[in-house]
Scaffold this motif. Sequence first.
Motif, PDB file in Angstrom:
ATOM      1  N   UNK A 323       3.857 -10.435 -10.705  1.00 21.71           N
ATOM      2  CA  UNK A 323       3.086  -9.558 -11.573  1.00 21.71           C
ATOM      3  C   UNK A 323       2.046  -8.743 -10.816  1.00 21.71           C
ATOM      4  N   UNK A 324       1.657  -9.185  -9.629  1.00 24.90           N
ATOM      5  CA  UNK A 324       0.615  -8.434  -8.951  1.00 24.90           C
ATOM      6  C   UNK A 324       1.107  -7.727  -7.691  1.00 24.90           C
ATOM      7  N   UNK A 325       2.287  -8.050  -7.221  1.00 20.93           N
ATOM      8  CA  UNK A 325       2.781  -7.367  -6.018  1.00 20.93           C
ATOM      9  C   UNK A 325       4.167  -6.774  -6.193  1.00 20.93           C
ATOM     10  N   UNK A 327       6.317  -5.596  -8.732  1.00 22.42           N
ATOM     11  CA  UNK A 327       6.676  -5.164 -10.085  1.00 22.42           C
ATOM     12  C   UNK A 327       8.122  -4.744 -10.179  1.00 22.42           C
ATOM     13  N   UNK A 339       3.451  -6.049 -19.654  1.00 21.17           N
ATOM     14  CA  UNK A 339       2.359  -5.103 -19.463  1.00 21.17           C
ATOM     15  C   UNK A 339       1.628  -4.875 -20.776  1.00 21.17           C
ATOM     16  N   UNK A 433      -1.241 -15.212  -5.202  1.00 20.46           N
ATOM     17  CA  UNK A 433      -2.247 -14.228  -5.572  1.00 20.46           C
ATOM     18  C   UNK A 433      -2.764 -13.463  -4.366  1.00 20.46           C
ATOM     19  N   UNK A 434      -2.788 -14.124  -3.201  1.00 18.45           N
ATOM     20  CA  UNK A 434      -3.297 -13.448  -2.001  1.00 18.45           C
ATOM     21  C   UNK A 434      -2.219 -12.630  -1.311  1.00 18.45           C
ATOM     22  N   UNK A 435      -1.018 -13.185  -1.238  1.00 18.90           N
ATOM     23  CA  UNK A 435      -0.020 -12.555  -0.386  1.00 18.90           C
ATOM     24  C   UNK A 435       1.316 -12.307  -1.061  1.00 18.90           C
TER      25      UNK A 435
ATOM     26  N   UNK B  16      -5.694 -14.578   5.035  1.00 20.04           N
ATOM     27  CA  UNK B  16      -5.838 -14.436   3.581  1.00 20.04           C
ATOM     28  C   UNK B  16      -6.902 -13.403   3.236  1.00 20.04           C
ATOM     29  N   UNK B  20      -4.751 -10.315   3.116  1.00 21.63           N
ATOM     30  CA  UNK B  20      -4.260 -10.606   1.786  1.00 21.63           C
ATOM     31  C   UNK B  20      -4.622  -9.505   0.819  1.00 21.63           C
ATOM     32  N   UNK B  21      -3.909  -9.444  -0.260  1.00 28.68           N
ATOM     33  CA  UNK B  21      -4.217  -8.533  -1.368  1.00 28.68           C
ATOM     34  C   UNK B  21      -4.055  -7.062  -1.045  1.00 28.68           C
ATOM     35  N   UNK B  22      -3.511  -6.679   0.109  1.00 30.79           N
ATOM     36  CA  UNK B  22      -3.512  -5.251   0.428  1.00 30.79           C
ATOM     37  C   UNK B  22      -2.693  -4.448  -0.572  1.00 30.79           C
ATOM     38  N   UNK B  23      -1.753  -5.102  -1.210  1.00 25.78           N
ATOM     39  CA  UNK B  23      -0.890  -4.365  -2.126  1.00 25.78           C
ATOM     40  C   UNK B  23      -1.086  -4.841  -3.556  1.00 25.78           C
ATOM     41  N   UNK B  24      -2.193  -5.534  -3.783  1.00 22.87           N
ATOM     42  CA  UNK B  24      -2.441  -6.156  -5.079  1.00 22.87           C
ATOM     43  C   UNK B  24      -2.603  -5.102  -6.156  1.00 22.87           C
ATOM     44  N   UNK B  25      -1.878  -5.251  -7.211  1.00 27.68           N
ATOM     45  CA  UNK B  25      -1.979  -4.282  -8.298  1.00 27.68           C
ATOM     46  C   UNK B  25      -1.619  -4.970  -9.598  1.00 27.68           C
ATOM     47  N   UNK B  26      -2.543  -4.990 -10.522  1.00 27.55           N
ATOM     48  CA  UNK B  26      -2.241  -5.563 -11.825  1.00 27.55           C
ATOM     49  C   UNK B  26      -1.315  -4.621 -12.576  1.00 27.55           C
ATOM     50  N   UNK B  27      -0.458  -5.173 -13.423  1.00 25.06           N
ATOM     51  CA  UNK B  27       0.471  -4.306 -14.147  1.00 25.06           C
ATOM     52  C   UNK B  27      -0.262  -3.310 -15.023  1.00 25.06           C
ATOM     53  N   UNK B  28      -1.438  -3.704 -15.512  1.00 27.69           N
ATOM     54  CA  UNK B  28      -2.146  -2.790 -16.414  1.00 27.69           C
ATOM     55  C   UNK B  28      -2.793  -1.640 -15.658  1.00 27.69           C
ATOM     56  N   UNK B  30      -1.092   0.209 -13.755  1.00 26.87           N
ATOM     57  CA  UNK B  30      -0.009   1.118 -13.425  1.00 26.87           C
ATOM     58  C   UNK B  30       0.440   1.877 -14.664  1.00 26.87           C
ATOM     59  N   UNK B  92       3.884   4.490 -11.473  1.00 28.16           N
ATOM     60  CA  UNK B  92       4.685   3.529 -10.742  1.00 28.16           C
ATOM     61  C   UNK B  92       6.159   3.876 -10.928  1.00 28.16           C
TER      62      UNK B  92
END
Lengths: 507, 384
Positions: A323-325, A327, A339, A433-435, B16, B20-28, B30, B92
């Motif tokens: 859900x976070x990387x 989609x 969504x 969540x991190x990676x 981490x 980490x999180x470099x591509x983090x994107x919540x669905x909302x 987008x 997206x």
Amino acid sequence: MDNQQNTHTDLNTYDVSITLGSSLDDNVQQFRTLFQGDDTFIVRFLSNQQCPEARFCILYIEGMLKDEVINESVIQPLIQTVLPRKTEGGIDHILQEVILSNQAEKVSDGNRLFQGILRGECALLMDNCSEGLVINAIGWQNRGIQEPVNEQVLRGPREGFVESIIVNQTMIRRRLATPKLKFVSRLLGKHSKTKVYVCYLEGVANHQILSEVFRRLDKIDVDGVMDAGNISEYIKDAPYSPFETTGITERPDVAAADLLEGRIIILIDGTPVAITLPFLFEEYFQTDDDYYINYYFASFNRLLRMVSFILTITAPGVYVALLTYHHELIPSPLLFSISAAREGVPFPTVVETIFLLFIFEIMREVGMRVPMTVGQTISILGALVLGTAAVDARIVSAPVIIVVAITGLTGLITPRIKAPVIILRLMLVLMGGFMGLFGVFFGIIALFQHLCGLRSFGVPYMIEFSSLNPSDIKDTFIRAPHWFMKKRPTFISGRNRTRQGNWKGGT
Amino acid sequence: MKKVLVCLLILGFIPMIFSGCWNYKEVTQLSLLAGIAIDYTDSGEFLLTFEVADLHEMGEKSQVKSVLVEAKGQTLFEAARNVISKSLPKLYWGHATTVIISQDVASSGRIAEVIDFLCRDAEPRLTMAFIISQTKMAREIFEAQAPASEIRSTEINEILDDAGSQSKIVSTPLIDFIKAFSAKGQSAIATALNVEEKGGEKAIVNSGTAIFKKEKLVGFINPEDTAILNFVLDNIKGGVYVVKTDPENAEKKISLELLKSKTRIKPSYAEGKLSMEILIETSVALNEIGGSVEYEGEEAIRILGQKAEAQLKSQIEDFVRKVQREYGADIFGFGQTVYKNLPQVWREMHDEWDTVFSELEVTANPIIVIKHAGLLRKPIKPGD
């Protein structure tokens, strides 16, 4: 602080010595001093009818004896029997001709008498004699034999171990009537002096493992042992690992079957839980039922448990990662609806998932601790307040509830592996969540490295999953028919490996 | 020991925290793009119309609606990024299923630009349906009604998914279009869609196939011819083939359900002359008899099959001749076949392939096997 310090030293240096002399009164006085302040200590003087100068004293602790045994087999003969005039050194005569008990022995060591009294035996002292008798008439109340609540079976024996080691020992003995079955006793705990039996089948159990067990048991130096958990934490390999490397069972039939495989059982007085070892990862997924019901069904159930284990540790982590990387990995209609469901939820998916997992664990623990009568209230709270209301109030989204529900349900199918599962699950959620999925897979790789590095008493923990030898794996993912398992598992048992003849079953 | 442990912990946390999180994107965060239509504005800039799944007004209902967002730009990428200024989160592309290109863009020869943009970016999928609109503006397709689903792009994909049981439609995912577009000795085709107005409601309809020559759109062929094209391209997966059994009586028709079809194109070269033979093996089932066609017994069935073969043969040959004459675009991939089977010949001819193609002698030899005639052994005739 001072007080605590004192108690501690006191506990450690408590070996008091009783030296038996020839004066009955002196001897009794020594015991009285030791038991000072303990009103449950009973001292009863008696003397023979015919020969009043033959004086005796019975020492015991209230409630630990079978009163009728003591009255009819010890006191009555002592008072009524015609004794020879010369009573000096006559304790042998008493033991051999007067006392009507199958378990009595002559003891000259005062401390042995003292220990006997503490364990519920009865001590008999005689005037003009520096020796005493220990008579075993233990008669306290035991819980009756019941089906263990934690290991219920669909089909199979219904009796479980109880708190008395003697009863437990007989339950195993009844199933394996062979002189090869050995029980080696040890006393553990400086104060508790808990009786422990190490039980094995000679010739079947591996001697190296056996001597390792004794080596570790003998190193234990604590004040008290209450349960199998106490001992297994001392003797297990990899003490920091969340995975158990010693198993437990409350069922004598499981213990007997384990013995036949070459495993070793440790029975502990005062607890219905016995330790089985070595314990391999596979055993988390085996139940007693597997061996009693149809093997197709048993194999299916076992696969179900393994799949559930994988699901229960990965489901929330994978959900968060997707859900976070990733989609693009979710089917479009599903992504649209997820969504939409997440619209207006203020927290990131990771936080939301961890929050709900936490709530689930609280519910689980509450369910364990709370009295049965309040149980209904808990489920209403959980289902309504946390489920429906939280979704309606847009605090959490509905898909997370589903994921956590799946996680919880699949986790309950293998309750024995609960502790590592909770840690792994949280770790994988964080990694996800991190990676993203990379993190989840790194976590799984780390998990496998850890598992493959573990050993239980010298036996590799994952050997049944990594072995290429077909005879090692026929009781892992599936449970092969009994007539397939002709040999004992090589990695556990000793030299005697053949289990059965060549008959294939059928007609 | 402790120091080592602390170091390991720090080492574990560095990746981490820092990577980490470099591509983090919540669905909302987008905007889920469903489809895109590419037009020209009057001033010659690109006009992009995005169909975005609108998830903001969904409560308990599971219906997803869509909104159309427009953006202009000199290049496609610029136009795509101009959307951000319209108070939408970043688009997206991972779930976009449809690209619709207007006739104007397709025939202006800038199709390569569109393909380049769609392939270069990481998000768009190569499985997107590649569609040429026969309407004036491509965005009109998105403005039509979508009865089955609230999102037009999904609707279009459902139409294309039905291609299997229709045979009158070609489904050209972006990847297939690119392959044909860049292949030697082959011209590209694409699905053509149109909008029809019925009783005030606009509906999306299949309008056959768009034909490209080099990078330009040169024309469209209708759905009936598309079915014939599918026979040649070995694209038949199902559908209906109607045979007229009597040339004088138009009412006498039988419907054959296509069960399985296999096409082979066999090039042959003799005396400096290249010719193509299209071999088709089709199994069909007799599904409907119109206008009381007489048939009974195996012999009659065989004759029916022969009639169908003859009709298909002339249809294919006519169609190929039409394409050769009118468009001169090798949409059948004859050049590819020659290249693969007769590389020597291809080496000599590939420079003037266009002329060779338009003069190519093509014969079709279909074999139609009627597997069964359904549940009726004889046609039902009226009694006395």
